[in-house]
Design a protein around this motif. Sequence first.
Motif, short mmCIF file in Angstrom:
data_model
loop_
_atom_site.label_atom_id
_atom_site.label_comp_id
_atom_site.label_asym_id
_atom_site.label_seq_id
_atom_site.Cartn_x
_atom_site.Cartn_y
_atom_site.Cartn_z
N ASP A 79 0.84 -1.20 0.00
CA ASP A 79 0.00 0.00 0.00
C ASP A 79 0.88 1.25 0.00
O ASP A 79 1.69 1.44 0.91
N PRO A 80 0.73 2.14 -0.99
CA PRO A 80 1.56 3.35 -1.04
C PRO A 80 1.39 4.23 0.20
O PRO A 80 2.35 4.85 0.66
N GLU A 81 0.18 4.28 0.74
CA GLU A 81 -0.05 5.10 1.94
C GLU A 81 0.68 4.51 3.15
O GLU A 81 1.23 5.24 3.98
N GLU A 82 0.70 3.21 3.26
CA GLU A 82 1.42 2.54 4.35
C GLU A 82 2.92 2.80 4.21
O GLU A 82 3.61 3.06 5.19
N LEU A 83 3.42 2.73 2.99
CA LEU A 83 4.84 3.01 2.75
C LEU A 83 5.17 4.44 3.15
O LEU A 83 6.18 4.69 3.82
N ARG A 84 4.32 5.39 2.77
CA ARG A 84 4.54 6.79 3.13
C ARG A 84 4.56 6.97 4.63
O ARG A 84 5.41 7.65 5.20
N ALA A 123 7.74 8.17 6.95
CA ALA A 123 7.64 9.33 7.84
C ALA A 123 8.06 8.95 9.26
O ALA A 123 8.77 9.70 9.92
N GLU A 124 7.64 7.78 9.72
CA GLU A 124 8.04 7.31 11.06
C GLU A 124 9.56 7.13 11.13
O GLU A 124 10.19 7.50 12.11
N PHE A 125 10.11 6.55 10.07
CA PHE A 125 11.55 6.34 10.02
C PHE A 125 12.30 7.68 10.06
O PHE A 125 13.30 7.83 10.78
N ALA A 126 11.82 8.66 9.33
CA ALA A 126 12.45 9.99 9.33
C ALA A 126 12.39 10.62 10.71
O ALA A 126 13.36 11.23 11.17
N GLU A 127 11.27 10.47 11.42
CA GLU A 127 11.15 11.00 12.77
C GLU A 127 12.12 10.31 13.71
O GLU A 127 12.73 10.96 14.57
N GLN A 128 12.29 9.00 13.58
CA GLN A 128 13.23 8.27 14.42
C GLN A 128 14.66 8.76 14.17
O GLN A 128 15.43 8.92 15.12
#
Length: 91
Positions: A12-17, A21-26
């Motif tokens: 799912d593209p939305e799940e990937l996005r 985003a979570e990875f970038a925050e981490q």
Amino acid sequence: MASEDPFGLFGDPEELRRRMAEFAEQLQGAQRVAWADNAIRLAVEMTVAALARINVQGTPEQQTEQLAAAIRRLFPEAVILVREAREGFGT
């Protein structure tokens, strides 16, 4: 029309996005912690190095006063570094 993943590799593209985003925050959080650690380490190293350069002389009481005077001069600089580190960590 949402773009489809023709190979089924990314789901799912939305799940990937969301996961990206979570990875970038981490990563940002890890960078803040690393910066804070480095600033605190610098404050400690600066204080230790400065005290090591002092040529204390006299009685133990005089030596204690000389070191205390040096710490009074160094402490504000170390506090600034630590304060900035804490502020960087808190944001």
